[in-house]
Motif scaffolding. Structure first.
Motif, PDB file in Angstrom:
ATOM      1  N   TYR A   1      10.440  -9.449   0.508  1.00 38.17           N
ATOM      2  CA  TYR A   1       9.595  -8.262   0.477  1.00 38.17           C
ATOM      3  C   TYR A   1      10.095  -7.255  -0.548  1.00 38.17           C
ATOM      4  CZ  TYR A   1       6.715  -9.392   4.559  1.00 38.17           C
ATOM      5  OH  TYR A   1       5.813  -9.956   5.419  1.00 38.17           O
ATOM      6  N   ARG A   2      11.409  -7.103  -0.650  1.00 40.17           N
ATOM      7  CA  ARG A   2      11.973  -6.182  -1.632  1.00 40.17           C
ATOM      8  C   ARG A   2      11.636  -6.660  -3.038  1.00 40.17           C
ATOM      9  NH1 ARG A   2      14.681  -4.346  -6.057  1.00 40.17           N
ATOM     10  NH2 ARG A   2      15.932  -2.545  -5.648  1.00 40.17           N
ATOM     11  N   GLU A   3      11.739  -7.956  -3.279  1.00 37.85           N
ATOM     12  CA  GLU A   3      11.449  -8.494  -4.607  1.00 37.85           C
ATOM     13  C   GLU A   3       9.967  -8.348  -4.951  1.00 37.85           C
ATOM     14  OE1 GLU A   3      12.293 -10.052  -8.328  1.00 37.85           O
ATOM     15  OE2 GLU A   3      13.648  -9.267  -6.805  1.00 37.85           O
ATOM     16  N   ILE A   4       9.102  -8.671  -4.016  1.00 36.22           N
ATOM     17  CA  ILE A   4       7.665  -8.515  -4.269  1.00 36.22           C
ATOM     18  C   ILE A   4       7.329  -7.037  -4.461  1.00 36.22           C
ATOM     19  CG2 ILE A   4       5.361  -8.718  -3.231  1.00 36.22           C
ATOM     20  CD1 ILE A   4       6.268 -11.436  -2.097  1.00 36.22           C
ATOM     21  N   GLY A   5       7.952  -6.165  -3.673  1.00 38.95           N
ATOM     22  CA  GLY A   5       7.744  -4.727  -3.838  1.00 38.95           C
ATOM     23  C   GLY A   5       8.181  -4.254  -5.204  1.00 38.95           C
ATOM     24  N   PHE A   6       9.348  -4.722  -5.655  1.00 37.88           N
ATOM     25  CA  PHE A   6       9.847  -4.370  -6.989  1.00 37.88           C
ATOM     26  C   PHE A   6       8.862  -4.827  -8.064  1.00 37.88           C
ATOM     27  CE2 PHE A   6      11.970  -5.640 -10.889  1.00 37.88           C
ATOM     28  CZ  PHE A   6      12.668  -4.494 -11.229  1.00 37.88           C
TER      29      PHE A   6
ATOM     30  N   ASN B   1       0.835  -1.208   0.000  1.00 37.60           N
ATOM     31  CA  ASN B   1       0.000   0.000   0.000  1.00 37.60           C
ATOM     32  C   ASN B   1       0.868   1.254   0.000  1.00 37.60           C
ATOM     33  OD1 ASN B   1      -2.901   0.055  -0.110  1.00 37.60           O
ATOM     34  ND2 ASN B   1      -2.878  -1.295   1.675  1.00 37.60           N
ATOM     35  N   THR B   2       1.918   1.244   0.807  1.00 40.07           N
ATOM     36  CA  THR B   2       2.851   2.375   0.833  1.00 40.07           C
ATOM     37  C   THR B   2       3.493   2.566  -0.541  1.00 40.07           C
ATOM     38  OG1 THR B   2       3.315   2.088   3.187  1.00 40.07           O
ATOM     39  CG2 THR B   2       4.987   3.243   1.889  1.00 40.07           C
ATOM     40  N   LEU B   3       3.949   1.477  -1.142  1.00 37.40           N
ATOM     41  CA  LEU B   3       4.561   1.563  -2.470  1.00 37.40           C
ATOM     42  C   LEU B   3       3.571   2.082  -3.501  1.00 37.40           C
ATOM     43  CD1 LEU B   3       6.631  -1.743  -2.488  1.00 37.40           C
ATOM     44  CD2 LEU B   3       7.537   0.596  -2.366  1.00 37.40           C
ATOM     45  N   LEU B   4       2.336   1.629  -3.418  1.00 36.42           N
ATOM     46  CA  LEU B   4       1.304   2.088  -4.348  1.00 36.42           C
ATOM     47  C   LEU B   4       1.111   3.594  -4.221  1.00 36.42           C
ATOM     48  CD1 LEU B   4      -0.936   1.557  -6.424  1.00 36.42           C
ATOM     49  CD2 LEU B   4      -2.461   1.033  -4.497  1.00 36.42           C
ATOM     50  N   GLN B   5       1.017   4.085  -3.002  1.00 35.65           N
ATOM     51  CA  GLN B   5       0.801   5.517  -2.786  1.00 35.65           C
ATOM     52  C   GLN B   5       1.987   6.326  -3.304  1.00 35.65           C
ATOM     53  OE1 GLN B   5      -2.304   6.299  -1.918  1.00 35.65           O
ATOM     54  NE2 GLN B   5      -2.664   4.119  -1.645  1.00 35.65           N
ATOM     55  N   LYS B   6       3.201   5.858  -3.037  1.00 28.75           N
ATOM     56  CA  LYS B   6       4.405   6.579  -3.471  1.00 28.75           C
ATOM     57  C   LYS B   6       4.544   6.570  -4.993  1.00 28.75           C
ATOM     58  CE  LYS B   6       7.034   6.025   0.788  1.00 28.75           C
ATOM     59  NZ  LYS B   6       6.849   7.400   1.192  1.00 28.75           N
TER      60      LYS B   6
ATOM     61  N   GLN C   1      11.120   2.805 -10.833  1.00 31.56           N
ATOM     62  CA  GLN C   1      10.936   1.726  -9.853  1.00 31.56           C
ATOM     63  C   GLN C   1      11.892   1.894  -8.687  1.00 31.56           C
ATOM     64  OE1 GLN C   1       9.830  -1.572 -13.246  1.00 31.56           O
ATOM     65  NE2 GLN C   1      11.810  -1.654 -12.337  1.00 31.56           N
ATOM     66  N   GLU C   2      13.162   2.086  -8.987  1.00 31.29           N
ATOM     67  CA  GLU C   2      14.177   2.189  -7.940  1.00 31.29           C
ATOM     68  C   GLU C   2      13.939   3.406  -7.061  1.00 31.29           C
ATOM     69  OE1 GLU C   2      16.225  -0.148  -6.998  1.00 31.29           O
ATOM     70  OE2 GLU C   2      15.675  -1.440  -8.669  1.00 31.29           O
ATOM     71  N   ALA C   3      13.474   4.520  -7.629  1.00 34.67           N
ATOM     72  CA  ALA C   3      13.194   5.723  -6.842  1.00 34.67           C
ATOM     73  C   ALA C   3      12.084   5.452  -5.828  1.00 34.67           C
ATOM     74  CB  ALA C   3      12.819   6.883  -7.765  1.00 34.67           C
ATOM     75  N   VAL C   4      11.021   4.776  -6.260  1.00 36.95           N
ATOM     76  CA  VAL C   4       9.912   4.464  -5.357  1.00 36.95           C
ATOM     77  C   VAL C   4      10.380   3.510  -4.266  1.00 36.95           C
ATOM     78  CG1 VAL C   4       7.666   3.305  -5.191  1.00 36.95           C
ATOM     79  CG2 VAL C   4       8.106   4.918  -7.058  1.00 36.95           C
ATOM     80  N   LEU C   5      11.120   2.485  -4.638  1.00 39.98           N
ATOM     81  CA  LEU C   5      11.604   1.514  -3.657  1.00 39.98           C
ATOM     82  C   LEU C   5      12.545   2.175  -2.649  1.00 39.98           C
ATOM     83  CD1 LEU C   5      12.201  -1.490  -6.059  1.00 39.98           C
ATOM     84  CD2 LEU C   5      10.423  -1.315  -4.322  1.00 39.98           C
ATOM     85  N   ALA C   6      13.435   3.033  -3.121  1.00 41.74           N
ATOM     86  CA  ALA C   6      14.362   3.725  -2.223  1.00 41.74           C
ATOM     87  C   ALA C   6      13.611   4.628  -1.249  1.00 41.74           C
ATOM     88  CB  ALA C   6      15.375   4.539  -3.038  1.00 41.74           C
ATOM     89  N   GLU C   7      12.582   5.304  -1.752  1.00 47.05           N
ATOM     90  CA  GLU C   7      11.782   6.176  -0.886  1.00 47.05           C
ATOM     91  C   GLU C   7      11.097   5.391   0.225  1.00 47.05           C
ATOM     92  OE1 GLU C   7       8.124   9.350  -1.275  1.00 47.05           O
ATOM     93  OE2 GLU C   7       9.273   8.873  -3.083  1.00 47.05           O
ATOM     94  N   ALA C   8      10.793   4.133  -0.054  1.00 41.61           N
ATOM     95  CA  ALA C   8      10.150   3.268   0.946  1.00 41.61           C
ATOM     96  C   ALA C   8      11.177   2.487   1.774  1.00 41.61           C
ATOM     97  CB  ALA C   8       9.187   2.300   0.254  1.00 41.61           C
ATOM     98  N   GLY C   9      12.476   2.707   1.504  1.00 41.17           N
ATOM     99  CA  GLY C   9      13.521   2.035   2.263  1.00 41.17           C
ATOM    100  C   GLY C   9      13.835   0.630   1.799  1.00 41.17           C
ATOM    101  N   LEU C  10      13.453   0.283   0.582  1.00 41.66           N
ATOM    102  CA  LEU C  10      13.696  -1.061   0.048  1.00 41.66           C
ATOM    103  C   LEU C  10      14.866  -1.045  -0.934  1.00 41.66           C
ATOM    104  CD1 LEU C  10      10.085  -2.429  -0.580  1.00 41.66           C
ATOM    105  CD2 LEU C  10      11.701  -3.131   1.183  1.00 41.66           C
ATOM    106  N   THR C  11      16.044  -0.849  -0.414  1.00 40.08           N
ATOM    107  CA  THR C  11      17.225  -0.837  -1.275  1.00 40.08           C
ATOM    108  C   THR C  11      17.836  -2.229  -1.313  1.00 40.08           C
ATOM    109  OG1 THR C  11      18.580  -0.123   0.586  1.00 40.08           O
ATOM    110  CG2 THR C  11      17.701   1.595  -0.844  1.00 40.08           C
ATOM    111  N   ARG C  12      18.708  -2.428  -2.289  1.00 44.34           N
ATOM    112  CA  ARG C  12      19.368  -3.739  -2.407  1.00 44.34           C
ATOM    113  C   ARG C  12      20.436  -3.900  -1.358  1.00 44.34           C
ATOM    114  NH1 ARG C  12      19.592  -6.071  -8.291  1.00 44.34           N
ATOM    115  NH2 ARG C  12      17.629  -5.306  -9.012  1.00 44.34           N
TER     116      ARG C  12
END
Length: 165
Positions: free
Chosen positions: A122-127, A25-30, A154-165
């Motif tokens: 979680y990072r993979e599913i988020g990606f 949900n957070t990723l969707l909003q971002k 994609q990477e910008a949204v994931l980074a904003e949510a704290g899901l970095t590699r």
């Protein structure tokens, strides 16, 4: 109407907990905010490799499993309204207008890919979810330039949510 995530679990490989749904949900909003989307609904379904293989073969003509499929409603709904629904003047379609589309994720493939890439499931599913969402909005990766643009978003949204590699 705000942006909403509706989800369904049709697999038994991993338990889908509220923490994962909250993250998505957070990723969707971002991702939506980054694209200027303020309303709509995304339908997400978690499946196994067998089910996504069937869908990939049926809808894309590719006879193998994949990690994520997206089915955008932005073009199809108007055609379906004309063909399937006979609406009276002023009548609304009852929610289909707001459906951005469906995203289907194989958690089996996501789990294998998370191990292969050395990051969390979680990072993979988020990606995969953000990737699928961008496809719903019309983004594609058929050439190097469009792939680079999509990957950057994609990477910008994931980074904003704290899901970095």
């Amino acid at each position: 109407m705000a942006l909403q995530l509706e989800w369904n679990n049709e697999q038994e490989i991993i338990e889908i907990g509220q923490d994962l749904i909250d993250l998505l949900n957070t990723l969707l909003q971002k991702a939506a905010e980054a694209e200027g989307i303020t309303a709509g609904e995304v339908a997400l379904t978690f499946v196994n490799d067998e089910e996504i293989h069937v869908l990939n073969r049926e809808y894309r003509g590719i006879d193998r499993p994949t990690d994520v499929l997206s089915f955008a409603m932005n073009d199809a709904v108007e055609e379906e309204q004309e063909i399937v629904y006979e609406l009276e003047e002023g009548e609304e379609l009852g929610g289909l207008d707001d459906l951005l589309g469906d995203i289907i994720i194989s958690v089996e493939t996501a789990q294998a890919q998370s191990e292969e890439y050395g990051h969390s499931l979680y990072r993979e599913i988020g990606f995969l979810f953000v990737h699928g969402f961008l496809h719903l909005l019309g983004y594609d990766h058929q050439d190097e330039a469009s792939e680079a643009e999509m990957m950057s978003k994609q990477e910008a949204v994931l980074a904003e949510a704290g899901l970095t590699r």
